[in-house]
Each structure stands twice: as C-alpha cells, then as structure tokens.
Design a protein around this motif. Sequence first.
Motif, mmCIF file in Angstrom:
data_model
loop_
_atom_site.group_PDB
_atom_site.id
_atom_site.type_symbol
_atom_site.label_atom_id
_atom_site.label_comp_id
_atom_site.label_asym_id
_atom_site.label_seq_id
_atom_site.Cartn_x
_atom_site.Cartn_y
_atom_site.Cartn_z
ATOM 1 N N ASP A 89 0.831 -1.204 0.000
ATOM 2 C CA ASP A 89 0.000 0.000 0.000
ATOM 3 C C ASP A 89 0.867 1.257 0.000
ATOM 4 O O ASP A 89 0.587 2.212 -0.742
ATOM 5 C CB ASP A 89 -0.918 -0.005 1.215
ATOM 6 C CG ASP A 89 -1.835 1.210 1.248
ATOM 7 O OD1 ASP A 89 -2.813 1.225 0.472
ATOM 8 O OD2 ASP A 89 -1.564 2.140 2.035
ATOM 9 N N GLY A 128 -4.243 5.218 7.111
ATOM 10 C CA GLY A 128 -5.670 4.928 7.003
ATOM 11 C C GLY A 128 -6.162 3.693 7.714
ATOM 12 O O GLY A 128 -7.359 3.393 7.641
ATOM 13 N N SER A 130 -7.745 0.516 8.571
ATOM 14 C CA SER A 130 -8.527 -0.468 7.817
ATOM 15 C C SER A 130 -8.675 -0.108 6.345
ATOM 16 O O SER A 130 -8.851 -0.996 5.496
ATOM 17 C CB SER A 130 -9.914 -0.628 8.452
ATOM 18 O OG SER A 130 -9.825 -1.221 9.729
ATOM 19 N N ALA A 131 -8.580 1.176 6.022
ATOM 20 C CA ALA A 131 -8.673 1.591 4.611
ATOM 21 C C ALA A 131 -7.535 0.996 3.790
ATOM 22 O O ALA A 131 -7.679 0.783 2.574
ATOM 23 C CB ALA A 131 -8.662 3.111 4.513
ATOM 24 N N THR A 134 -8.839 -2.314 2.682
ATOM 25 C CA THR A 134 -9.865 -2.125 1.658
ATOM 26 C C THR A 134 -9.229 -1.814 0.311
ATOM 27 O O THR A 134 -9.645 -2.348 -0.734
ATOM 28 C CB THR A 134 -10.829 -0.999 2.074
ATOM 29 O OG1 THR A 134 -11.430 -1.334 3.333
ATOM 30 C CG2 THR A 134 -11.909 -0.789 1.027
ATOM 31 N N ARG A 135 -8.214 -0.947 0.314
ATOM 32 C CA ARG A 135 -7.531 -0.606 -0.947
ATOM 33 C C ARG A 135 -6.851 -1.828 -1.546
ATOM 34 O O ARG A 135 -6.939 -2.082 -2.760
ATOM 35 C CB ARG A 135 -6.503 0.503 -0.704
ATOM 36 C CG ARG A 135 -7.097 1.861 -0.415
ATOM 37 C CD ARG A 135 -6.053 2.954 -0.511
ATOM 38 N NE ARG A 135 -5.040 2.881 0.531
ATOM 39 C CZ ARG A 135 -5.080 3.533 1.687
ATOM 40 N NH1 ARG A 135 -6.127 4.306 1.962
ATOM 41 N NH2 ARG A 135 -4.097 3.449 2.563
ATOM 42 N N ARG A 138 -9.175 -4.354 -3.152
ATOM 43 C CA ARG A 138 -9.612 -3.893 -4.471
ATOM 44 C C ARG A 138 -8.497 -4.042 -5.512
ATOM 45 O O ARG A 138 -8.719 -4.587 -6.601
ATOM 46 C CB ARG A 138 -10.050 -2.423 -4.385
ATOM 47 C CG ARG A 138 -10.524 -1.855 -5.727
ATOM 48 C CD ARG A 138 -10.870 -0.387 -5.606
ATOM 49 N NE ARG A 138 -9.689 0.435 -5.313
ATOM 50 C CZ ARG A 138 -9.503 1.102 -4.174
ATOM 51 N NH1 ARG A 138 -10.416 1.041 -3.198
ATOM 52 N NH2 ARG A 138 -8.407 1.826 -3.986
ATOM 53 N N PRO A 147 -10.768 -6.210 6.522
ATOM 54 C CA PRO A 147 -10.211 -5.443 7.631
ATOM 55 C C PRO A 147 -10.566 -6.069 8.972
ATOM 56 O O PRO A 147 -11.445 -6.939 9.064
ATOM 57 C CB PRO A 147 -10.870 -4.064 7.472
ATOM 58 C CG PRO A 147 -11.357 -4.012 6.068
ATOM 59 C CD PRO A 147 -11.719 -5.418 5.717
ATOM 60 N N GLU A 153 -10.671 -1.981 15.073
ATOM 61 C CA GLU A 153 -10.084 -1.317 13.903
ATOM 62 C C GLU A 153 -8.603 -1.004 14.091
ATOM 63 O O GLU A 153 -7.872 -0.850 13.112
ATOM 64 C CB GLU A 153 -10.853 -0.029 13.597
ATOM 65 C CG GLU A 153 -12.274 -0.244 13.103
ATOM 66 C CD GLU A 153 -13.287 -0.460 14.220
ATOM 67 O OE1 GLU A 153 -14.497 -0.604 13.904
ATOM 68 O OE2 GLU A 153 -12.884 -0.491 15.409
#
Length: 404
Positions: A89, A128, A130-131, A134-135, A138, A147, A153
């Motif tokens: 990430d 971020g 948990s983001a 998610t990224r 995807r 997540p 979290e």
Amino acid sequence: MHRTARLRGTAGHVWRTLLASAAALLVLTSGAATPATAAVQAPAAAQIPDGVTAGVAVFDRQTGTFTEQVNAGTQFRSASVVKLLLTLDFLWNRGPSYVIPAADRARLEPMLRSSDDDAANYYWSNYGGSAIITRMVRELSLTDTAPPPAGYEGYWGYTALSARDTVKIYRYILDTAPAPVREFVMGNLRQSTRCASDKFDQHFGIAGAFDRPWAVKQGWAGSSYPKGTCGPPDTAAATRTTTGATTGAQTAAAPEGRAADAVNLTRPALHTTGTVGAGDRTIVAVLTLHPDGTSYGKAYTDIGRLTRSLNVPGGVRPTGKWYGTWSEHVNVRRDPSTANPPMTQLPAEVEVLVGCQKQGQTVSVPPYTNDWWAYLPQYGGYISNIYISSPDNRLPDVPNCAAS
C-alpha cells in the motif's frame, strides 16, 4: 506475528480442473528456474498434526498449478503477514523511479526482515488503518481478505486472510509489481533474521523445512507464547524487562462468543509464508491455529512438520535428523562447551535438525551427565545432547562431526 495489542497486530489436493481454473484467474509469468536436482519429493498430501487447524496453498509458478490446497479459502487472523499489504500500500503507484525515503526504508526493512511492530503501527496509523486493507483488496482482487472486525479497527493483526489470498499477494509481487517493488520486497524477505524484533525465533516453517534459497514473511500471535528469548540471553532478558508490557503481553480481550466467529481471534496462531527454490519457483502459504495453551515450541514444531510434508517443487530438504528437545532456555553455543556466551536460546521443547555430533565439555543435569554435543546447522551452533529427547548420550543415527 505477534500477540495482539492496540495498534499492534499481533481437502487435500484439488482436482486438476479446479487447479487449472484457479491458475487462469491470475497472470502467470514464465522464467522460474527448473527444479534443483537435489530436490526431494514430499508426500502427496499435507500432514496436519492433531489439534491443528490449517489453511494451506502451495503454488508452482513454473507449471502454473497448485500442488497443495487444504482449506485454502479459510480465513485466519493474519498476525504479521499483513505487513506485506502495509508495504504494498505504501509503495502503490509511486512510479518506477521512486526512491524510498531513508526514514521509510528504516521502517520498512525491519518490518519485512524482522517483523517490527513499531513500523507496522506507524503505517497503520498514518495511512488509514482499515482503509489500507480495503484498498489492497480492491487492487489485488483478494476474495478472503477483510479489515479487522468492528471494535478492533486498531488491531492490524486481526485482518482476515486466507492461504489462497496469500498466494495472490506473492504472485502480484513476483509477476506484476514494478521491478523496484519486487526487488525491494523479496530482497528483504530473503534477508529474514532468525530473531524477530520482539525476540521471537521466526525461522520456523519454510525457513526450517528447506535449504535456501527461500524468502519468508512469518506471523505469530498467542497469549500462551512467552516473551521471545531469541538471541543472547542477556539481550533477551533486557528486552523482556524493558518492553514486555507493550510488545503484546496483554492480548486483546475478544467479546464473549468472538472465538466462534469465522475468524478466530483467540487461539494461538503461527503462519509461514513465502517462496522456495531458485527463481522463487514455488509460493508456500501455511496458516495455522493451535489448541489453547499451546507453547511456542510445540506450535513451532507442528508447523515445521506440516510444512515438511508438503509437495514443494524446487524445494531442497536440509540434511540431518530431526529430534525433539526438552527444558526451557536451552542455550546454543558456538562450540561444544559452556566457555563462551550463548549465541541464542531455543524455544522450549522445540524440534531441531541435528547435522552431526561430537564430544566436548561434560554437562550435568542430575541425575544425568553427558559429554556429547549436537551441531544444529540451521543455528550454526551446538547444544548439549543432554537436552535432546533420546535415551542414549550419543544419538544413534547421527554421524560424528568432521575433525576441525
């Protein structure tokens, strides 16, 4: 890795048609080296020790097929395997000419090599939380990754992950990622340190089952695992004293019933992931849960036996005999005597590979005495045979070490 604290994360073969379908889902890259001639074929099915829950996926990049899949889609809490996603990430869309800043290199390298938790906390907090997951779900088309659950979290180690998604992550790194990303990530995984940042011995599973070349990212989490003792005992003791309160002594308390959820957050976990063989020929992902109260040494031994049972093309098995040990804090010495400080200590009651043996200083643990010492090639040192589970002072099926 590791026991989890706030902001601190801690069947058999499928049919040929399914293998072909699974392989078609991902982009394949040829060029993996042919198997080493010394490679030994493992048994045809994963041997899972009693009481262990396992998710296994072994993917041969040369043939584009899975050689092992056992509960490959089952979700486990990731522990430190999620650090692969934190790294990807951060590096995403940086461009082929991107130069990793010195400050980030100083965090990313120990995070990949030594599973440093402080570095993971930094990226989770600043990019971020948990983001990030998610990224990556995807971007990498992950199907079983999610997540941490609601209320957790901040616990990056509670990210859900499966063996087959772990294979997808490595296939992206090896076959699709820009060359600088691939070289950075895999180069650091090849330099995995035996002692992790929290002083756990992390050369279990893949690292014990096969000779190099291999590259690994490991994970562990469990309230029954004692503070790590890897490395010289005085260093380990200092670490336990100064950082034990924050490196995971307090495992997060899951709400009542949480252990029955799809992703178990309470049983001791131990995961070994990475590549084996020349040219990173085979990707191996073994995710395991162990009965409550299992010691680190027992879990270490069980995942080692499971990993050694797998069909891993290109994998070369190390020479020697596997023996169990007993007692805690068994010291590994540079020579067969107690004259020099210990190099490191073994996890309690762990199984070790013995390459040869020789006579040295007599060791006494009443009512026993023994002057034979076992050489452990994977540690580069000796332990007294008195700590090996065998009825005789001299191991019957291990050769004498060559005279130096």
